[in-house]
Design a protein around this motif. Structure first.
Motif, PDB file in Angstrom:
ATOM      1  N   UNK A   1       0.847  -1.190   0.000  1.00 37.19           N
ATOM      2  CA  UNK A   1       0.000   0.000   0.000  1.00 37.19           C
ATOM      3  C   UNK A   1       0.886   1.244   0.000  1.00 37.19           C
ATOM      4  N   UNK A   2       0.513   2.241  -0.799  1.00 35.74           N
ATOM      5  CA  UNK A   2       1.163   3.547  -0.756  1.00 35.74           C
ATOM      6  C   UNK A   2       0.253   4.494   0.012  1.00 35.74           C
ATOM      7  N   UNK A   3       0.877   5.368   0.813  1.00 33.68           N
ATOM      8  CA  UNK A   3       0.118   6.280   1.658  1.00 33.68           C
ATOM      9  C   UNK A   3       0.457   7.725   1.331  1.00 33.68           C
ATOM     10  N   UNK A   4      -0.543   8.588   1.443  1.00 34.89           N
ATOM     11  CA  UNK A   4      -0.340  10.038   1.372  1.00 34.89           C
ATOM     12  C   UNK A   4      -1.037  10.613   2.594  1.00 34.89           C
ATOM     13  N   UNK A   5      -0.295  11.387   3.379  1.00 38.03           N
ATOM     14  CA  UNK A   5      -0.820  11.977   4.600  1.00 38.03           C
ATOM     15  C   UNK A   5      -0.730  13.488   4.489  1.00 38.03           C
ATOM     16  N   UNK A   6      -1.802  14.193   4.808  1.00 41.21           N
ATOM     17  CA  UNK A   6      -1.826  15.651   4.845  1.00 41.21           C
ATOM     18  C   UNK A   6      -2.322  16.091   6.216  1.00 41.21           C
TER      19      UNK A   6
END
Length: 175
Positions: free
Chosen positions: A57-62
């Protein structure tokens, strides 16, 4: 367009007790943690602790509110994120999140590597909508309350005055 109200989301505690998460949307609808193609959630981080591991899984956190220090195992320097800052990383990474100066609220997007891609960006009125799937409101605007989300189809447009983040989700080539 489908309006997804923040008030309707159920808070689920993390295993480590350091916060809670609220699912905004997942694909396919109703998919669990083992079989989602993509998942969008909003988390409240109250205490320092490790991120859950998600292989493949690839994650993007903001960061939406507060400040968050990310410490990656084996990395010389930590990454500190403030409101609006984002960082992408692999779900396999050993990461510890540490709130800076108080509680943190963040927007998390997870996608199955090789099947989906994702990015999060602040909304500007000059955006080409394209592959936007979800818009997250940061302020009240018309029918929107803060953190309400709009699940969008291609060609849908946001109302005038909308301020928030756009989650762009796309299929990877050959999928």
């Amino acid at each position: 367009m489908i309006l997804l109200r923040a008030a309707d989301r159920v808070a689920v505690p993390w295993k480590n007790g350091g916060g809670v998460t609220r699912e905004v949307a997942t694909f396919p609808p109703g998919a669990g943690m083992a079989d989602f193609g993509w998942r969008v959630s909003i988390a409240d981080v109250a205490a320092a602790g490790p991120f859950s591991r998600f292989d493949g899984v690839d994650r993007v956190l903001t960061v939406l509110e507060g400040g968050l220090r990310l410490e990656f195992a084996g990395a010389a320097a930590a990454i500190v994120l403030g409101p609006g800052d984002r960082h992408s990383f692999a779900g396999e990474a050993a990461v510890t999140g540490i709130p800076v100066g108080g509680a943190v609220r963040d927007l998390n997007v997870m996608v199955r590597r090789g099947s989906w891609s994702a990015r999060i960006e602040p909304f500007r009125s000059d955006h080409v909508m394209g592959e936007v799937r979800i818009a997250i409101a940061l302020q009240s605007c018309g029918a929107f309350e803060p953190l309400d989300a709009l699940l969008m189809d291609s060609g849908d447009e946001l109302p005038p005055g909308f301020i928030g983040h756009l989650v762009r989700l796309g299929r990877e080539e050959g999928r």
